[in-house]
Design a protein around this motif. Structure first.
Motif, PDB file in Angstrom:
ATOM      1  N   ALA A 200       0.815  -1.315  -0.082  1.00 24.26           N
ATOM      2  CA  ALA A 200      -0.206   0.044   0.129  1.00 24.26           C
ATOM      3  C   ALA A 200       0.700   1.240   0.143  1.00 24.26           C
ATOM      4  CB  ALA A 200      -1.033  -0.028   1.217  1.00 24.26           C
ATOM      5  N   GLU A 201       2.129   1.193   0.107  1.00 28.70           N
ATOM      6  CA  GLU A 201       2.975   2.639  -0.025  1.00 28.70           C
ATOM      7  C   GLU A 201       3.746   2.411  -1.263  1.00 28.70           C
ATOM      8  OE1 GLU A 201       3.466   5.485   0.605  1.00 28.70           O
ATOM      9  OE2 GLU A 201       3.651   5.047   2.754  1.00 28.70           O
TER      10      GLU A 201
ATOM     11  N   TRP C 299       1.006  17.199  11.583  1.00 29.59           N
ATOM     12  CA  TRP C 299       1.703  16.556  10.610  1.00 29.59           C
ATOM     13  C   TRP C 299       1.837  14.891  10.704  1.00 29.59           C
ATOM     14  CZ3 TRP C 299       4.708  18.223  14.496  1.00 29.59           C
ATOM     15  CH2 TRP C 299       5.834  17.361  15.117  1.00 29.59           C
ATOM     16  N   SER C 300       1.815  14.443  12.009  1.00 30.13           N
ATOM     17  CA  SER C 300       1.944  13.114  11.675  1.00 30.13           C
ATOM     18  C   SER C 300       0.761  12.275  11.500  1.00 30.13           C
ATOM     19  CB  SER C 300       2.531  12.612  13.203  1.00 30.13           C
ATOM     20  OG  SER C 300       4.016  12.799  13.364  1.00 30.13           O
ATOM     21  N   HIS C 301      -0.445  13.002  11.521  1.00 21.95           N
ATOM     22  CA  HIS C 301      -1.589  12.100  10.918  1.00 21.95           C
ATOM     23  C   HIS C 301      -1.316  11.602   9.545  1.00 21.95           C
ATOM     24  CE1 HIS C 301      -3.703  16.155   9.661  1.00 21.95           C
ATOM     25  NE2 HIS C 301      -3.214  15.366   8.602  1.00 21.95           N
ATOM     26  N   HIS C 302      -0.333  12.121   8.854  1.00 15.84           N
ATOM     27  CA  HIS C 302      -0.047  11.441   7.637  1.00 15.84           C
ATOM     28  C   HIS C 302       0.733  10.142   7.468  1.00 15.84           C
ATOM     29  CE1 HIS C 302      -1.696  14.973   5.100  1.00 15.84           C
ATOM     30  NE2 HIS C 302      -1.117  15.786   6.353  1.00 15.84           N
ATOM     31  N   MET C 303       1.169   9.920   8.908  1.00 14.73           N
ATOM     32  CA  MET C 303       2.116   9.014   9.214  1.00 14.73           C
ATOM     33  C   MET C 303       1.641   8.124  10.031  1.00 14.73           C
ATOM     34  SD  MET C 303       5.268  11.652   9.291  1.00 14.73           S
ATOM     35  CE  MET C 303       6.362  10.455   9.945  1.00 14.73           C
ATOM     36  N   PHE C 304       0.355   7.826  10.402  1.00 14.15           N
ATOM     37  CA  PHE C 304      -0.202   6.660  11.265  1.00 14.15           C
ATOM     38  C   PHE C 304       0.142   5.521  10.833  1.00 14.15           C
ATOM     39  CE2 PHE C 304      -3.918   9.793  12.453  1.00 14.15           C
ATOM     40  CZ  PHE C 304      -3.183  10.216  13.503  1.00 14.15           C
ATOM     41  N   ALA C 305       0.462   4.915   9.645  1.00 10.36           N
ATOM     42  CA  ALA C 305       0.802   3.750   9.543  1.00 10.36           C
ATOM     43  C   ALA C 305       2.310   3.561   9.425  1.00 10.36           C
ATOM     44  CB  ALA C 305       0.506   3.299   7.938  1.00 10.36           C
ATOM     45  N   VAL C 306       3.060   4.529   9.823  1.00  5.94           N
ATOM     46  CA  VAL C 306       4.512   4.434   9.822  1.00  5.94           C
ATOM     47  C   VAL C 306       4.948   3.698  11.345  1.00  5.94           C
ATOM     48  CG1 VAL C 306       6.627   5.952  10.396  1.00  5.94           C
ATOM     49  CG2 VAL C 306       4.945   6.366   8.454  1.00  5.94           C
ATOM     50  N   LEU C 376      -5.626   3.282   9.268  1.00  2.00           N
ATOM     51  CA  LEU C 376      -4.939   2.080   8.941  1.00  2.00           C
ATOM     52  C   LEU C 376      -5.474   1.328   7.834  1.00  2.00           C
ATOM     53  CD1 LEU C 376      -3.338   0.639  12.261  1.00  2.00           C
ATOM     54  CD2 LEU C 376      -2.380   2.231  10.690  1.00  2.00           C
ATOM     55  N   GLN C 377      -6.758   1.372   7.785  1.00  2.00           N
ATOM     56  CA  GLN C 377      -7.669   0.751   6.697  1.00  2.00           C
ATOM     57  C   GLN C 377      -7.740   1.899   5.421  1.00  2.00           C
ATOM     58  OE1 GLN C 377      -7.862  -2.160   6.137  1.00  2.00           O
ATOM     59  NE2 GLN C 377      -9.147  -3.328   7.445  1.00  2.00           N
ATOM     60  N   GLN C 378      -7.525   3.030   5.549  1.00  2.00           N
ATOM     61  CA  GLN C 378      -7.922   4.096   4.650  1.00  2.00           C
ATOM     62  C   GLN C 378      -6.718   4.810   3.994  1.00  2.00           C
ATOM     63  OE1 GLN C 378     -10.310   6.730   6.946  1.00  2.00           O
ATOM     64  NE2 GLN C 378     -11.830   5.252   7.150  1.00  2.00           N
ATOM     65  N   THR C 379      -5.596   4.749   4.765  1.00  2.00           N
ATOM     66  CA  THR C 379      -4.511   5.501   4.131  1.00  2.00           C
ATOM     67  C   THR C 379      -3.815   4.866   2.993  1.00  2.00           C
ATOM     68  OG1 THR C 379      -2.342   6.500   4.769  1.00  2.00           O
ATOM     69  CG2 THR C 379      -2.630   4.570   5.635  1.00  2.00           C
ATOM     70  N   ASP C 380      -3.480   5.428   2.158  1.00  2.00           N
ATOM     71  CA  ASP C 380      -2.649   5.122   0.843  1.00  2.00           C
ATOM     72  C   ASP C 380      -3.760   4.151   0.093  1.00  2.00           C
ATOM     73  OD1 ASP C 380      -0.074   6.107   0.796  1.00  2.00           O
ATOM     74  OD2 ASP C 380       0.438   4.752   2.575  1.00  2.00           O
TER      75      ASP C 380
END
Lengths: 332, 189, 602
Positions: A200-201, C299-306, C376-380
């Motif tokens: 997904a990335e 800003w980190s809400h773009h990075m929850f899957a990180v 986590l289900q929605q990003t990307d």
């Protein structure tokens, strides 16, 4: 199934015409991890839907009621209203509390913690395929992750090159596979089946072609699978095409990248010791049959742009490839 | 030249304050990166092996003195004393040049000791941070020399005090940034 | 005092109105290019296993679509209105630094041309045409964008182009901050500024604070790619996550840089066409400031899957949800502005209301991924693609179109056709919902974003086809818009000073305004100078003929010369030629010096 999802799915099915099944849907969770996320999303969805209805209705009513009409007296120049400002500051804030509390609870519930007896698998993203290493079992496979039903599974996700993200939607949310960094997700699958997923990335030319499958087996099915995977590779019978294929494999560039236990040690590409037991090749792109296998070996970059596996024909000839295919297919 | 302004502050001066605010974020990002990567190098040379604190302290003192010269230059220009104005402007630029010379010596020394920009994370962060600062000093020196030449030509007088003041703002800012860098990179190891 | 004509007068102009028009036409051209890229994307995805473009081309298309729309279309379209309208709204004759303003425009133009040149210059790099455009996504995540994984010049174009564009935005940022704070007409107190000017001011503060951060991030990437540093290289002990922090520290304020000007337009358009003052003006202003401040903490809400850990995720979830409060407050104030009004359904009002209606959807879907587990289900996935297009297309673009229909008569002296305008609006409105609403479902059904192809088994083929049809409806609506612009040159009704009955100062002068804007600088006594309310009567418009001669500064070549130095400098690393760097530096330095010593009285 909550009613809204029936509704959503109905719309989807209707719009999609043929519609379904949706192998990568997030709306039919098949694990505890997937379910808690789904419940959280359902709650937020309803709050959002409610706010949407109220505000858009208000907007439409305002537009209709106060549209220009001949002879309407000039509007009263109101400048503001303190009480109303306070009210519509507090109202969204109050709603957000109902979103934030379950959110934080779920964050901690989905942090990737697993009981000690969980099945631990290392997931390693590569451009553009997945490597799965079962630490306790000592077995290595690629692109198809087998897990037992009902048992806690903990994935430790990382990457060998660029950033990827491991995502099998029916089993839960994604986590990034980052070089030099390990992310964990934990889940307990609650239904036997084969679930699709994919990277997904964005990770380069073939990001779209980095797919994966998770096979949820019954306990005994998983045990049988593991036994087979732990055994050494099948030795082709003397005089068969497969035996010739083994010889071709051993003298070709294949050995530089692929491991077949006892035959070659390469680690750049997927481990092929039991490649014949997998349902797909090329990271979930094609069914594992001889035709696809042959064209894949002949010219992988044509099927998967940017593929690190180069064209093998030439130097290999058609009969070499046929032999190779027979050999690989025999590696059940 | 200064027309009426709503806030009573010269336009150029206000723009410069905004610029300095922006620069704070620039150096803030660079310094944060230095701190984030501190101690993360996996090969040497490491900072304690290579940083020459006495040498850099002299450079720092030199830069501090240049700020003093700058103050004197502005005061001279404001009171119309262009003789001393020229002297102080040139001294400021000269001390800036000395600082840059020190940086050249330091960088050369580091390269000889095996630390280049690509050696390790310390090299990356150190050279990019101090190099960016050095580039700012270079711009400042060019600016000061330009003012000095204008003064020699007789084209800089009390009427241009605001120009000198803004130059001074820049110079003091660059100086303050160096104090922070000196503290973070050299003193706190 | 009459206006100079001819090409030279445009190339050397320092008039904020002309620069505004230059920004408008240039941004419109880039908008069309970005739109064509989007159409290619949609054609490729119209069905599973699409074969229209290759994977490599697709990756360039979506990278350039995002980069172009954000940096070359939406930001400069906003800048076009900052340029044209802010000095008029505050009662000034120009911006604080007219030549710096010209410099900003030329740097923007050259940066945009450099980025887009990458489509055609493949042969110079021993590659085909359409081969060396940036292909790492508009977010350019390291370490994929490192030389090791992206060896070609593609990412170099991107890094160098964005660095150049950053300089343009920063220069404009300082200029407009000073203009708004310092160039206001007598009596134009801060709390009397039109809402659009206020939102412009907040935007500029975000620009001057956010762009240095991306500048540093890009500089690290540039050093990694050209000079062998390891800022994002895991093998050297670094982490590619650093890029994400730097990028999104810039990236989230950037979202508000894109939306706040549109919110400003809407806050000006609604009162004019409902004939009521903006409801809760101070609250709208303060909530805009608050949004700007809060944009730094999310800003980190773009990075929850990180995988930043549950505590960081919880904190950023909370700050992100909080930002919904001032945003909601704005929406309620807009509706309250309409409430009790005498709403005239002009095209500008259609677009402003369309903004509110669509932005609500974008905001609400935003709340669903402010929740990290749901994200986590929605990003990307396409769900997020839907979200950002409801915000940027339904929000920013609708808001900016409201601005175009509202201010076009002021900018050109001709009214746009209202019928064509409404056809444009409805087609665009239907088109965007067809194009972007199904993407919510496509994402929830498991289709990731940034994929050049998808399997038929995914079951999202029909939804994608619908989306593609929507995209073409949008394209049709834009064509109608272009026809409308073109027709207005000859067929448009001549615009009076104030075709709409606006309250703000730009409507007190002729359309288009004279080169000096105001024959007499107005003295402002209240927030709605041209209206009469229960508290005051309308101001008198400045006389048509200036009572005394007005000095108008001449043009200058130097901003353009200095600006030209930047792309030339960028060519040096691209072509690996040192002397080019000297030429670029010489141009830049010569331009700056000549500029500094050129007599130029404001």
């Amino acid at each position: 199934m909550p009613r809204y999802r029936l509704w959503l799915l109905t719309v989807a099915l209707w719009v999609a015409g043929c519609g379904g099944p949706f192998p990568q849907t997030t709306l039919e969770p098949r694990s505890d991890f997937g379910s808690v996320i789904d419940q959280l999303f359902t709650g937020i969805f309803w709050w959002a839907a409610g706010v949407f209805l109220v505000v858009e209705t208000l907007l439409v009513i305002t537009l209709i009621r106060f549209r220009h009409r001949e002879g309407r007296p000039a509007p009263k120049p109101t400048h503001g209203h303190t009480l109303m400002e306070i009210a519509w500051t507090l109202a969204p804030a109050a709603i957000l509390v109902f979103v934030a509390v379950p959110t934080v609870r779920t964050i901690f519930a989905t942090a990737g913690e697993a009981p000690a007896d969980a099945l631990k698998v290392d997931v390693i993203g590569h451009q553009w395929w997945w490597e799965f290493r079962y630490r306790e079992l000592g077995l290595v496979t690629a692109n198809e992750l087998h897990v037992p039903l009902g048992r806690a599974v903990q994935l430790s996700i990382t990457s060998a090159d660029v950033i990827h993200a491991f995502w099998a939607p029916p089993l839960g949310g994604k986590r990034d596979a980052i070089p030099g960094h390990v992310n964990r997700i934990a889940f307990r699958a609650d239904r036997v089946g084969v679930y699709d997923g994919q990277c997904a990335e964005f990770c380069g030319a073939s990001h779209a072609n980095m797919r994966l499958r998770v096979v949820v087996d019954s306990d005994s099915g998983f045990g049988r699978w593991a036994t087979v995977q732990l055994a050494g590779p099948a030795a082709p019978a003397a005089g068969t095409l497969a035996e010739r294929g083994k010889a071709v494999f051993a003298r070709s560039a294949c050995i530089g990248c692929h491991t077949i236990q006892g035959v070659s040690p390469g680690v750049i590409g997927p481990n092929l010791t039991h490649v014949g037991s997998r349902a797909t090749i090329a990271s979930g792109l094609f069914p594992n049959d001889s035709a696809h296998l042959a064209s894949w070996i002949a010219d992988a970059p044509a099927l998967k742009p940017g593929s690190l596996m180069t064209r093998m024909k030439p130097p290999l000839k058609d009969d070499d490839i046929a032999a190779l295919v027979a050999y690989l297919a025999s590696l059940k | 030249m200064t027309a009426h302004t709503s806030m009573g502050l010269d336009n150029r001066k206000m723009a410069f304050w905004a610029f300095i605010g922006s620069e704070c974020l620039l150096f803030g990002s660079l310094i944060s990166t230095y701190l984030v990567y501190k101690g993360k190098s996996i090969v040497g040379p490491y900072p304690p092996e290579i940083l020459n604190i006495p040498f850099t302290s002299v450079s720092t003192f030199d830069l501090l003195m240049s700020s003093l010269m700058m103050v004197l230059a502005l005061a001279a220009v404001q009171r119309g004393d262009m003789k001393w104005g020229k002297i102080w402007l040139f001294s400021t630029a000269l001390l800036g040049l000395v600082f840059l010379g020190g940086q050249v010596i330091e960088f050369t020394d580091f390269v000889h000791k095996g630390l280049t920009i690509g050696t390790n994370l310390f090299g990356c962060t150190f050279f990019v941070l101090t190099g960016t600062h050095g580039a700012h000093v270079t711009v400042g020196v060019l600016w000061l020399l330009t003012l000095w030449v204008r003064a020699l030509q007789g084209k800089l007088g009390p009427a241009n005090a605001m120009t000198v003041e803004i130059t001074g703002l820049y110079w003091h800012f660059v100086d303050v940034v160096w104090i922070v860098i000196f503290t973070v990179v050299y003193l706190i190891q | 005092m009459s206006e100079a004509r001819g090409l030279t007068s445009w190339l050397t102009t320092t008039d904020h109105k002309r620069i505004g028009l230059l920004y408008f036409w240039t941004a419109l051209a880039f908008f069309l290019i970005g739109g064509i890229e989007a159409l290619f994307i949609r054609v490729q995805l119209a069905q599973p296993n699409g074969q229209v473009v290759s994977a490599e081309t697709y990756n360039q298309l979506f990278t350039m679509h995002g980069t172009t729309m954000i940096f070359l279309a939406l930001m400069p379209l906003g800048a076009s209105f900052f340029n044209y309208m802010v000095p008029l709204q505050i009662g000034a004759r120009d911006v604080a630094f007219p030549r710096l303003n010209a410099f900003s425009y030329w740097v923007f133009l050259f940066g945009g041309l450099l980025l887009n040149a990458s489509w055609f210059v493949g042969p110079l790099f021993h590659a085909g045409m359409l081969n060396v455009a940036p292909d790492g996504g508009w977010f350019g995540y390291a370490n994929l964008t490192e030389r090791q994984y992206s060896p070609g010049p593609n990412i170099d174009f991107w890094v160098l182009g964005l660095q150049i564009l950053g300089i343009s935005s920063l220069a404009a940022g300082f200029n407009f901050i000073v203009t708004i704070l310092n160039m206001r007409a007598p009596g134009m107190k801060m709390m009397r500024l039109p809402a659009f000017t206020w939102m412009t001011l907040v935007t500029q503060f975000l620009i001057i604070t956010a762009f240095p951060v991306i500048t540093v991030g890009l500089a690290f990437l540039m050093f990694d790619r050209f000079f062998g540093t390891h800022f994002y290289v895991r093998e050297a002990g670094a982490t590619p996550i650093l890029w994400q922090h730097l990028f999104w520290l810039f990236g989230h304020p950037e979202v508000y840089i894109l939306i706040l000007p549109a919110m400003g337009v809407v806050s000006d358009v609604l009162p004019t066409f409902s004939r009521k003052p903006l409801f809760g003006y101070p609250v709208v202003v303060y909530s805009g400031i608050l949004i700007g401040l809060m944009s730094w903490g999310v800003w980190s809400h773009h990075m929850f899957a990180v995988g930043l850990g549950p505590i960081a995720d919880s904190v950023f979830a909370a700050t992100t949800m909080l930002i919904a409060v001032p945003t909601g407050v704005k929406i309620f104030n807009w509706i309250a502005t309409l409430w009790g009004g005498d709403i005239r359904g002009t095209t500008a009002l259609h677009f402003a209301v369309g903004f509110i209606a669509m932005f609500i959807i974008g905001g609400l879907s935003g709340v669903t991924h402010a929740s990290p587990p749901a994200d986590l289900q929605q990003t990307d996935t396409y769900y997020v693609v839907a979200h950002i297009h409801y915000v940027f297309f339904g929000g920013t673009i609708f808001g900016l179109f409201a601005g175009v229909y509202y201010w076009w008569p002021k900018m050109t002296g001709r009214l746009l056709d209202e019928t064509l305008g409404k056809v444009h609006f409805w087609l665009q409105f239907i088109g965007m919902n067809l194009a972007f609403f199904p993407m919510h479902l496509i994402g929830l059904l498991g289709m990731p974003r940034r994929v050049y192809t998808y399997a038929p088994e995914l079951g999202v083929g029909t939804l994608n086809l619908v989306s593609t049809i929507g995209a073409f409806l949008i394209a049709l609506s834009i064509l109608i818009f272009l026809v409308n612009l073109w027709r207005s040159r000859t067929h448009g009704q001549p615009a009076p000073n104030d075709p709409w009955g606006g309250a703000t100062l730009e409507w007190s002068v002729s359309s288009p305004p004279p080169v000096y804007n105001f024959s007499v600088i107005p003295t402002v006594t209240n927030r709605l100078p041209r209206w009469s309310t229960e508290r005051h009567g309308p101001m008198r418009d400045p006389p048509a003929v200036p009572p005394e001669p007005i000095h108008v500064p001449g043009g200058s070549w130097w901003p353009m010369v200095a600006a030209l130095g930047l792309p030339v400098l960028a060519l040096a690393p691209l072509t690996q030629t040192l002397w080019v760097a000297f030429v670029g530096a010489a141009l830049l330095i010569a331009g700056v010096y000549a500029w500094a010593f050129q007599p130029f009285e404001v």
